[in-house]
Design an enzyme around this catalytic site. Structure first.
Site, PDB file in Angstrom:
ATOM      1  N   ALA A  78      -9.856 -47.763  22.744  1.00 29.91           N
ATOM      2  CA  ALA A  78      -9.501 -47.459  21.286  1.00 29.91           C
ATOM      3  C   ALA A  78      -8.168 -46.766  21.410  1.00 29.91           C
ATOM      4  O   ALA A  78      -7.398 -47.072  20.324  1.00 29.91           O
ATOM      5  CB  ALA A  78     -10.423 -46.228  20.970  1.00 29.91           C
ATOM      6  N   GLN A 126     -14.333 -41.328  24.210  1.00 27.33           N
ATOM      7  CA  GLN A 126     -13.220 -41.027  25.072  1.00 27.33           C
ATOM      8  C   GLN A 126     -12.532 -42.620  25.236  1.00 27.33           C
ATOM      9  O   GLN A 126     -12.146 -42.710  26.487  1.00 27.33           O
ATOM     10  CB  GLN A 126     -13.590 -40.138  26.320  1.00 27.33           C
ATOM     11  CG  GLN A 126     -13.484 -38.919  26.092  1.00 27.33           C
ATOM     12  CD  GLN A 126     -12.413 -38.040  25.353  1.00 27.33           C
ATOM     13  OE1 GLN A 126     -11.299 -38.601  25.770  1.00 27.33           O
ATOM     14  NE2 GLN A 126     -12.406 -37.075  24.675  1.00 27.33           N
ATOM     15  N   SER A 127     -13.174 -43.451  24.546  1.00 27.99           N
ATOM     16  CA  SER A 127     -12.519 -44.897  24.908  1.00 27.99           C
ATOM     17  C   SER A 127     -10.750 -45.046  25.195  1.00 27.99           C
ATOM     18  O   SER A 127     -10.257 -44.434  24.328  1.00 27.99           O
ATOM     19  CB  SER A 127     -12.837 -45.775  23.564  1.00 27.99           C
ATOM     20  OG  SER A 127     -12.531 -47.095  23.901  1.00 27.99           O
ATOM     21  N   ASN A 128     -10.625 -45.423  26.226  1.00 33.35           N
ATOM     22  CA  ASN A 128      -9.132 -45.930  26.448  1.00 33.35           C
ATOM     23  C   ASN A 128      -8.787 -47.329  25.658  1.00 33.35           C
ATOM     24  O   ASN A 128      -7.780 -47.309  25.310  1.00 33.35           O
ATOM     25  CB  ASN A 128      -9.225 -46.281  28.106  1.00 33.35           C
ATOM     26  CG  ASN A 128      -9.401 -44.988  28.836  1.00 33.35           C
ATOM     27  OD1 ASN A 128      -8.799 -44.071  28.672  1.00 33.35           O
ATOM     28  ND2 ASN A 128     -10.224 -45.156  29.926  1.00 33.35           N
TER      29      ASN A 128
END
Length: 358
Positions: free
Chosen positions: A96, A92-94
Site C-alpha cells: 500500500a 502496515q502494508s508495504n
C-alpha cells in the site's frame, strides 16, 4: 561497481519488452556478501557463503520488492488510460505504501482500503510505520470494518468512481498477479547477469513469501533462463504452506503463460512455513534475533513481517545442515523497514529480556 557492491548494467529484458512499464526501481539493485555477519556468528554458518540482493536499495518510497511488481502493474494501467489506482492490504502494508508513492510520481490518484489483518489495535501499530507514510504520499486511506472483504470494498469504491467518470484499476494484495510477478522475472534476469559479473553461481535464492508474487516471479524467471526453478526457497509468512505453494504455483504458471513458456512443476515451489509464528504479522523470537543480528553486524535493516522471519528461517536451515559447506546462497532482502516502527514494543521487550538474562 562500488566497493562491496555489484551492479549489472546489462540486464536483458528481451522477453519482457512487449509489456508496458513505468520506471520505479532505477538501476539494478546491488548484491553484497555478508562477511561481517559470518564473522559475528563464529562458525554457525558452517562454511555457507551468504549474499544479499538489496531490493530495499531503491530510490522511491523507501524501497522494497513491491516496486518491481508496480513497474508492470502501473505501466499496464497507464497504457490503458487509468487515472486512479485502488489497492488493499493490512494496516502496515508495504505494498500500500509503495503503491501510494508510485502513484504520486506517475500522476495517478491513489486510494487504499486497509484491513486489520493483524490482531493489534495499539497506537504504535495503527498510527506509526506505513500508516504514517500512506497519507504523506497523498493516498486516501479507508480502514475496512472488521470482517469486511477489503477487495470487495475496493471494487465497490471503484464502481462509485467509475460512475463519476474516473478510470480506475484495482490491484490485489501485494500486487500479486501474473503480470505483477513479471517484476521478479526481471529480477531473476538481473541475478543471472550479476552472477556472471561476480564469478559465482548461487545454489539457492531465498526469499520471504507472503502473497506469492515475488517467489513466483523468481521461479518463472529462472525457469525462463534455463536454470532450476526449484533453487528458489521461500519462507512463508502469511498462509499455510499448502496454500502458499498452491498460490505461488498458480502465479508462476500465469507468468510463464504471459511469456509463452510451459509452467514449472508444482514440485519447483519450495516453501518453509515454520517461521511465520502464531499468525501473520506476529513477532517471533527468531525474527527479533535475526533483525538484531543483521543490524549489529552489517548495519542493515530487515523488516519484522517478511525478511526478518525469512532470514530467521534461512539461518535455522543452515544451522541444521540443509545447505552444503561452501555453497553460495543469495537472500533477497525485500524491504519493509518502515514496519519496524510499528514493532517498537516487541524489540524493547526482547532487549529487556536479554538484559535480565545477561
Amino acid at each position: 561497481k562500488r566497493q562491496g557492491m555489484y551492479f549489472s548494467m546489462t540486464t536483458a529484458k528481451i522477453a519482457l519488452d512487449p509489456f508496458p512499464t513505468v520506471p520505479l526501481v532505477g538501476a539494478p539493485t546491488p548484491i553484497q556478501r555478508m562477511d561481517r555477519l559470518a564473522a559475528a556468528l563464529q562458525g554457525r554458518l558452517q562454511g555457507v557463503q551468504l549474499y544479499v540482493k538489496r531490493d530495499d536499495f531503491m530510490p522511491l518510497g523507501g524501497g522494497g520488492n513491491k516496486l518491481r511488481k508496480l513497474e508492470f502493474l502501473l505501466g499496464d494501467a497507464l497504457a490503458n488510460g487509468a487515472d486512479t489506482v485502488i489497492t488493499v492490504g493490512g494496516l502496515q502494508s508495504n505494498h500500500a505504501r509503495l503503491t501510494a508513492a508510485a502513484a504520486a510520481v506517475t500522476g495517478l490518484a491513489c486510494e487504499l482500503v486497509l484491513s486489520r489483518a493483524v490482531p493489534r489495535d495499539d497506537a504504535e501499530y495503527e498510527h506509526n510505520g506505513n500508516m504514517l507514510l500512506d497519507p504523506l504520499f497523498g493516498a486516501r486511506v479507508t480502514i475496512a470494518p472488521a470482517g469486511t472483504d477489503s477487495l470487495a470494498a475496493a471494487q465497490a469504491r471503484a464502481e462509485v468512481l467509475r460512475a463519476q467518470g474516473r478510470r480506475v484499476v484495482v490491484l490485489p494484495t501485494g500486487g500479486s498477479t501474473p503480470l505483477g510477478s513479471l517484476g521478479y522475472v526481471s529480477c531473476a534476469q538481473e541475478i543471472v547477469n550479476q552472477e556472471r559479473e561476480l564469478g559465482v553461481e548461487f545454489s539457492t535464492v531465498a526469499v520471504a513469501n507472503g502473497s506469492g508474487g515475488t517467489q513466483a516471479g523468481l521461479v518463472a524467471g529462472l525457469h525462463a533462463a534455463g536454470r532450476d526453478p526449484g533453487m528458489v526457497q521461500g519462507y512463508g509468512v502469511l498462509a499455510t504452506e499448502g496454500q502458499t505453494i498452491a498460490t505461488t504455483h498458480a502465479l508462476a504458471a500465469g507468468a510463464c503463460e504471459l511469456l509463452g513458456l510451459a509452467p514449472p512443476a508444482v514440485s519447483a515451489i519450495r516453501v518453509n512455513g515454520s517461521h511465520r509464528g502464531e499468525h501473520y504479522g506476529a513477532a517471533t523470537s527468531g525474527m527479533l534475533d535475526a533483525v538484531t543480528t543483521v543490524a549489529r553486524s552489517e548495519g542493515w535493516l530487515l523488516d519484522p513481517v517478511y525478511s526478518g522471519k525469512a532470514f530467521a528461517g534461512l539461518l535455522a536451515d543452515i544451522e541444521q545442515g540443509k545447505y552444503a559447506p561452501g555453497s553460495k546462497v543469495l537472500f533477497v532482502m525485500t524491504g519493509g523497514q518502515p514496519g519496524l516502527f510499528a514493532y517498537r514494543s516487541a524489540f524493547e521487550s526482547a532487549r529487556a529480556a536479554g538484559a535480565d538474562n545477561g
